[in-house]
Structures are given as structure tokens and as C-alpha cells.
Write a protein that holds these residues in place. Structure first.
Motif, PDB file in Angstrom:
ATOM      1  N   LEU A 151     103.182 -68.168 -34.880  1.00 38.05           N
ATOM      2  CA  LEU A 151     102.326 -66.927 -35.169  1.00 38.05           C
ATOM      3  C   LEU A 151     102.213 -66.529 -33.642  1.00 38.05           C
ATOM      4  N   LEU A 152     101.819 -67.411 -32.826  1.00 41.30           N
ATOM      5  CA  LEU A 152     101.683 -67.109 -31.494  1.00 41.30           C
ATOM      6  C   LEU A 152     103.036 -66.518 -30.747  1.00 41.30           C
ATOM      7  N   GLY A 153     104.131 -67.070 -31.278  1.00 45.98           N
ATOM      8  CA  GLY A 153     105.505 -66.695 -30.604  1.00 45.98           C
ATOM      9  C   GLY A 153     105.725 -65.327 -31.049  1.00 45.98           C
ATOM     10  N   GLU A 154     105.245 -64.786 -32.262  1.00 44.35           N
ATOM     11  CA  GLU A 154     105.448 -63.493 -32.819  1.00 44.35           C
ATOM     12  C   GLU A 154     104.708 -62.604 -31.812  1.00 44.35           C
ATOM     13  N   LEU A 155     103.379 -63.052 -31.409  1.00 44.97           N
ATOM     14  CA  LEU A 155     102.717 -62.189 -30.840  1.00 44.97           C
ATOM     15  C   LEU A 155     103.162 -62.037 -29.295  1.00 44.97           C
ATOM     16  N   GLN A 156     103.627 -62.894 -28.854  1.00 45.55           N
ATOM     17  CA  GLN A 156     104.306 -62.726 -27.477  1.00 45.55           C
ATOM     18  C   GLN A 156     105.623 -61.873 -27.640  1.00 45.55           C
ATOM     19  N   ASP A 157     106.111 -61.957 -28.725  1.00 38.60           N
ATOM     20  CA  ASP A 157     107.556 -61.002 -28.815  1.00 38.60           C
ATOM     21  C   ASP A 157     106.693 -59.737 -28.697  1.00 38.60           C
ATOM     22  N   LEU A 158     105.803 -59.350 -29.508  1.00 39.82           N
ATOM     23  CA  LEU A 158     105.305 -58.020 -29.503  1.00 39.82           C
ATOM     24  C   LEU A 158     104.640 -57.480 -28.102  1.00 39.82           C
ATOM     25  N   GLY A 159     104.510 -58.311 -27.258  1.00 33.80           N
ATOM     26  CA  GLY A 159     103.807 -58.175 -26.142  1.00 33.80           C
ATOM     27  C   GLY A 159     102.162 -58.180 -25.921  1.00 33.80           C
ATOM     28  N   ILE A 160     101.629 -59.026 -26.917  1.00 35.91           N
ATOM     29  CA  ILE A 160     100.230 -58.820 -27.155  1.00 35.91           C
ATOM     30  C   ILE A 160      99.913 -60.103 -26.409  1.00 35.91           C
ATOM     31  N   ALA A 161     100.529 -61.367 -26.821  1.00 35.03           N
ATOM     32  CA  ALA A 161     100.140 -62.345 -25.970  1.00 35.03           C
ATOM     33  C   ALA A 161     100.946 -62.770 -24.885  1.00 35.03           C
ATOM     34  N   PRO A 162     100.521 -63.248 -23.555  1.00 40.35           N
ATOM     35  CA  PRO A 162     101.183 -63.462 -22.373  1.00 40.35           C
ATOM     36  C   PRO A 162     102.331 -64.620 -22.470  1.00 40.35           C
ATOM     37  N   ALA A 163     103.368 -64.225 -21.701  1.00 39.06           N
ATOM     38  CA  ALA A 163     104.613 -65.022 -21.853  1.00 39.06           C
ATOM     39  C   ALA A 163     104.308 -66.452 -21.584  1.00 39.06           C
ATOM     40  N   GLY A 164     105.417 -67.408 -22.106  1.00 39.24           N
ATOM     41  CA  GLY A 164     105.425 -68.927 -21.817  1.00 39.24           C
ATOM     42  C   GLY A 164     105.581 -69.703 -23.042  1.00 39.24           C
ATOM     43  N   ASN A 165     105.425 -70.924 -22.609  1.00 36.76           N
ATOM     44  CA  ASN A 165     105.612 -71.731 -23.746  1.00 36.76           C
ATOM     45  C   ASN A 165     104.321 -71.493 -24.870  1.00 36.76           C
ATOM     46  N   PRO A 166     104.828 -71.211 -25.998  1.00 36.79           N
ATOM     47  CA  PRO A 166     103.783 -70.924 -27.021  1.00 36.79           C
ATOM     48  C   PRO A 166     102.831 -72.153 -27.559  1.00 36.79           C
ATOM     49  N   ALA A 167     103.233 -73.433 -27.083  1.00 32.37           N
ATOM     50  CA  ALA A 167     102.664 -74.488 -27.538  1.00 32.37           C
ATOM     51  C   ALA A 167     101.667 -74.588 -26.472  1.00 32.37           C
ATOM     52  N   LEU A 168     102.025 -74.287 -25.421  1.00 32.19           N
ATOM     53  CA  LEU A 168     100.859 -74.501 -24.188  1.00 32.19           C
ATOM     54  C   LEU A 168     100.096 -73.438 -24.305  1.00 32.19           C
ATOM     55  N   LEU A 169     100.287 -72.168 -24.668  1.00 37.93           N
ATOM     56  CA  LEU A 169      99.458 -71.025 -24.991  1.00 37.93           C
ATOM     57  C   LEU A 169      98.453 -71.657 -25.931  1.00 37.93           C
ATOM     58  N   PHE A 170      98.908 -71.905 -26.907  1.00 37.88           N
ATOM     59  CA  PHE A 170      98.074 -72.363 -28.170  1.00 37.88           C
ATOM     60  C   PHE A 170      96.978 -73.452 -27.897  1.00 37.88           C
ATOM     61  N   ASN A 171      97.450 -74.555 -27.053  1.00 35.07           N
ATOM     62  CA  ASN A 171      96.586 -75.642 -26.759  1.00 35.07           C
ATOM     63  C   ASN A 171      95.316 -74.734 -25.902  1.00 35.07           C
ATOM     64  N   MET A 172      95.724 -74.069 -24.975  1.00 34.31           N
ATOM     65  CA  MET A 172      94.696 -73.566 -24.300  1.00 34.31           C
ATOM     66  C   MET A 172      93.832 -72.657 -24.903  1.00 34.31           C
ATOM     67  N   ILE A 173      93.950 -72.075 -26.060  1.00 36.55           N
ATOM     68  CA  ILE A 173      93.351 -71.324 -26.805  1.00 36.55           C
ATOM     69  C   ILE A 173      92.114 -72.513 -27.432  1.00 36.55           C
ATOM     70  N   ARG A 174      92.954 -73.183 -28.005  1.00 37.24           N
ATOM     71  CA  ARG A 174      92.406 -74.538 -28.772  1.00 37.24           C
ATOM     72  C   ARG A 174      91.377 -75.134 -27.766  1.00 37.24           C
ATOM     73  N   LEU A 175      91.467 -75.486 -26.631  1.00 37.74           N
ATOM     74  CA  LEU A 175      90.516 -75.948 -25.746  1.00 37.74           C
ATOM     75  C   LEU A 175      89.557 -74.926 -25.336  1.00 37.74           C
ATOM     76  N   SER A 176      89.717 -73.677 -25.152  1.00 39.98           N
ATOM     77  CA  SER A 176      88.918 -72.728 -24.894  1.00 39.98           C
ATOM     78  C   SER A 176      87.777 -72.659 -25.679  1.00 39.98           C
ATOM     79  N   SER A 177      88.286 -72.885 -27.200  1.00 43.49           N
ATOM     80  CA  SER A 177      87.269 -72.834 -28.329  1.00 43.49           C
ATOM     81  C   SER A 177      86.462 -74.189 -28.480  1.00 43.49           C
ATOM     82  N   GLY A 178      87.447 -75.045 -29.148  1.00 45.81           N
ATOM     83  CA  GLY A 178      86.907 -76.529 -29.576  1.00 45.81           C
ATOM     84  C   GLY A 178      86.594 -77.054 -28.278  1.00 45.81           C
ATOM     85  N   GLY A 179      87.298 -77.336 -27.250  1.00 50.42           N
ATOM     86  CA  GLY A 179      86.754 -77.995 -26.215  1.00 50.42           C
ATOM     87  C   GLY A 179      85.557 -77.753 -25.560  1.00 50.42           C
ATOM     88  N   LEU A 180      85.624 -76.309 -25.232  1.00 51.96           N
ATOM     89  CA  LEU A 180      84.260 -75.674 -24.661  1.00 51.96           C
ATOM     90  C   LEU A 180      83.097 -76.280 -25.704  1.00 51.96           C
TER      91      LEU A 180
END
Lengths: 225, 225
Positions: A151-180
Motif C-alpha cells: 500500500l505504501l509503495g502505491e502511495l510512493q508511486d503516486l508521489g504522496i509518500a516520500p521515496a525510499g525503501n517502503p519497508a523502512l518508511l512503514f516502520n518509521m510510521i509504525r514507530l511514530s505511532s505505536g512506539g511513541l
DNA sequence: ACACTTTTTGTCCAGACTGGAAGAATTACA
DNA sequence: TGTAATTCTTCCAGTCTGGACAAAAAGTGT
């Protein structure tokens, strides 16, 4: 494997009694609380039993041993978690990709608040490779993660999410919510952030979306992804 | 209070022996490792002593008790951490705000990799209010955090960082670096991210900057902030 | 009401735990 | 080199650990 009740006994001839279900539930709740506070090694079965208001040999009876109890408790919160996220994805099936992701982020933040053990347990187990960690990843994390990556890859292709490894990006999202949210008390003291205030949760979710999904959906692709 | 050596004894008439310093160092390293793996309650002083290759009563001798040893160990890594970040800020004093923040993020990521205990310990202690947690926040976290908040606020005013509570934003950055690296083994299994690969560290830092500091410094303000 | 099963209780165990006492070994310094 | 302070080792006491077990209690189904 993924459901509670009738965990220890092979095949009960008679149906399980109500009080037994209650005891198991109390033990599971207490176990989640205790394990998330003190880790696996730091938690004693007697402590769990005391929190549950139950005699400690009942753990042996219902869950065989400490390890099995841990598994049952982890299974309990992680299946509720993935169920909650799947439901969010399901409900927004017809929405565009950004709305789906945003809804998932809201769901994640809310679940992480109601069950901070989710992330604490991961951090505690991630220290060193353990059979518990492996089991948890394979059973609960992987399927859900892989769906999120795409899903994140899709969003990256659409230019909505920043570029880069989607797995890394997802884990940052996950930590910014759950980890926080797992930091709870610390944030209050160190950063004057009160996660008990419901407005804070919205603020967190909104900020995650602003930061990780800054682009806007192109009008053309607004209906179907 | 903030330095090792001569912790237990009031005022040594003679100078501390070399072997004593070595023992204390070995105990501190072992303690960090053990505490970050198993939490405070889950770690036994005997385990620490065994990891250090030392007889366990030496803990009593050098650090009085488990609690004091924990404090000394936490003090050890947290002062090294803040020292490392202050150094980064110092070295880039003349750079613009974005460069200073970026340098700090790189420093944060690298230190978190070399010392994942930093974040694990926080998560373990954040469970419930404890004197240990409070001490840690007041002594080490708060000063550094407040400096970061204001630097971030500056970047927000310049339109480089996304809007919102800077404290929240900072904590997300912190979790995306330190929190991510603390998950170590899990990421490898669940997301195929290998934090042992040095390129991964750069990738993480670069992504954090791309996500959290997407704006560019205006030419006018490029020299002095 | 009855026999039979499930669940709970009380008690026990061997091993590990923390904290500390006391003496032996090592080292610094005059 | 001698001696006193520092550091280390060997031991002990009391508590807590996970788990085992028999017997009591509660519930089920006929």
C-alpha cells in the motif's frame, strides 16, 4: 491455535465451564500487563496470578507453563490488533489509497493507545533472537506488514509518500505511532505530551499523515487506486 | 555523580587501583547489555557478574546494590550519548539550521546503532512511573530535548519542517532513529531490513531528513540561522 | 439424586535470587 | 621492604522462582 479457551486440555469431554473462561481471561489480561511492564524474564507467574486475583497453580492448569501463557497473551493482543487494522482496511476498501492509509494510521494510533503492550513486548523480545520472537513475527506481523508495504509503495508511486525503501518508511510510521505511545509516562515528563488527552491522539495521527503522506491524491485517481 | 570510578567509597585515602577501574568498566558494560536485554527486574546481579567474568559480590563492593549499578550504567551510556550529540551541534555551530539538525540526526542514528540499549532502557522504564525513570529524564533527557525542540521550532518557522507541536515532531524523529534501531532482530525478520549493513544506517538517516525536513533553506538565511 | 469431570485449592520442592559478612589476597605508599 | 588500605573470594541466610501433586470443591449431564 489462534483462539483462547481450551488451550491446555486435549479434548474436553464436557464443555468448558463459565468460571474457567473468566479465569483464563483474567490471567490473560494480567499477563499482558505484567509482561509488558517487566518483560518475560522479569515477570513471575505469581505476580501474574496476584494481578488476576487467582491462585498461581491455575496458570499451570490453564496454560501449562509460563512460556505458553506468554504465547497465549501475545496471541490475544496481536490478533485483536490485526483484526482491528483489517477491519479498517475493509471498511475503506472503496476509498482512495491515501484515505485507506490514513484510516489505518488512525486505527494504529488508537489501538496502540489502548494496548501499549503491543510495542513494549516487541522491544523486549527484539533484544535477542528467541523462539518467541520468531513465532510472533511469522504468525502475526509478516502478513500485515507485507500488505502495508505494498500500500505504501502505491502511495510512493503516486508521489504522496516520500521515496525510499517502503519497508523502512512503514516502520518509521509504525514507530511514530505505536512506539511513541509506548513511551507514555516518559513523554509526559520529558516533553510535556499527555497521551491521556484524547486530542493528543488525533494530533499524533494528523502529524503522521502530514509528515509521511504530504502529497495530495491526483483528481483522476481519486476514486479507484 | 556523573562520572564513574569511586562510586561506593566515600573518600579513598589512596588512589583507586587499575584493576578496580577495569572491574568497574567490565561491570558497567555487562550491566548495560543485561539490563537492555531483560529489563531491570529481569536481570540478576549474578547474570551481570557472570557476563563481566567477575564474582558477584563485587557488585556490592563497587556499586552498593543493583539499583545503584543501574544508575551508573544508565549514566554511562546517556552521558556518552548527550556528549556525542553536543559535539555534533558544536562542530556545526556555524552551519545553517537544517545542516545542524541533519548532522544531529546522523549522530543520533549512529549512536543508537552502537548503543541500542539507549532506547530499550527507556521503553522498559517508561512502563510505570519509577524513581529511576524520573532521575533519567531530569538528569539526561530534558536539557538535550529542550535544545532540540527550539532548533526544530526554528526549522518549522523557516518552512523546512512540517508544522505542529515541535515536541511531538522531535519525538517522532527520535523514534524513527533510536526506536527503529532498537528493534534490530525483528526488522531483519519482519521487514528484511539489515541494520548491520552500514549502508542501512545512511539510508535511515537520509530518509528521516527527507521525511521530517523536506523544505530547503532559503538562500538568504543560509549562513546564519 | 447421582456419578463423573472440570476447576480450584493447599502444599511442597529444588533451584536461583539478592544482599551481606568475614577473611584472604593484592597493591600502594612510606 | 613492611604495613595498612584496597580489592577480591568464599561463604551464609532468607526470599522468591517455576513447576508438581493430591485432595477438595464446584459444576455437568443423566
Amino acid at each position: 491455535m489462534s483462539e483462547e479457551t481450551t488451550l491446555a486440555q486435549p479434548q474436553p469431554v464436557r464443555k468448558q465451564q463459565q468460571r474457567s473462561i473468566v479465569t483464563q481471561q483474567k490471567l490473560l489480561d494480567a499477563a499482558i500487563e505484567a509482561f509488558s511492564e517487566n518483560g518475560f524474564k522479569g515477570t513471575s507467574t505469581r505476580d501474574i496470578a496476584a494481578r488476576a486475583g487467582v491462585h498461581h497453580p491455575l496458570i499451570t492448569y490453564h496454560f501449562k507453563n509460563k512460556d505458553q501463557l506468554w504465547r497465549a497473551a501475545a496471541d490475544h493482543i496481536f490478533s485483536a490488533f490485526t483484526r482491528s487494522l483489517s477491519k479498517s482496511l475493509e471498511e475503506n476498501r472503496n476509498m482512495d489509497a491515501k484515505k485507506r492509509m490514513s484510516a489505518m494510521i488512525y486505527a494504529y494510533v488508537n489501538y496502540a493507545k489502548s494496548q501499549p503492550a503491543l510495542h513494549k513486548v516487541m522491544v523486549q523480545e527484539a533484544s535477542c533472537p528467541s523462539p518467541r520472537l520468531e513465532w510472533l513475527i511469522d504468525t502475526h506481523l509478516k502478513p500485515f506488514f507485507e500488505a502495508s508495504f505494498s500500500l505504501l509503495g502505491e502511495l510512493q508511486d503516486l508521489g504522496i509518500a516520500p521515496a525510499g525503501n517502503p519497508a523502512l518508511l512503514f516502520n518509521m510510521i509504525r514507530l511514530s505511532s505505536g512506539g511513541l505511545l509506548a513511551l507514555g509516562n516518559e513523554l509526559k515528563e520529558s516533553s510535556n505530551i499527555d497521551i491521556e488527552d484524547p486530542r493528543t491522539l488525533d494530533e499524533i495521527a494528523a502529524m503522521i499523515i502530514r509528515v509521511f503522506l504530504p502529497g495530495e491524491m491526483p483528481a483522476a485517481a481519486a476514486k479507484a487506486s
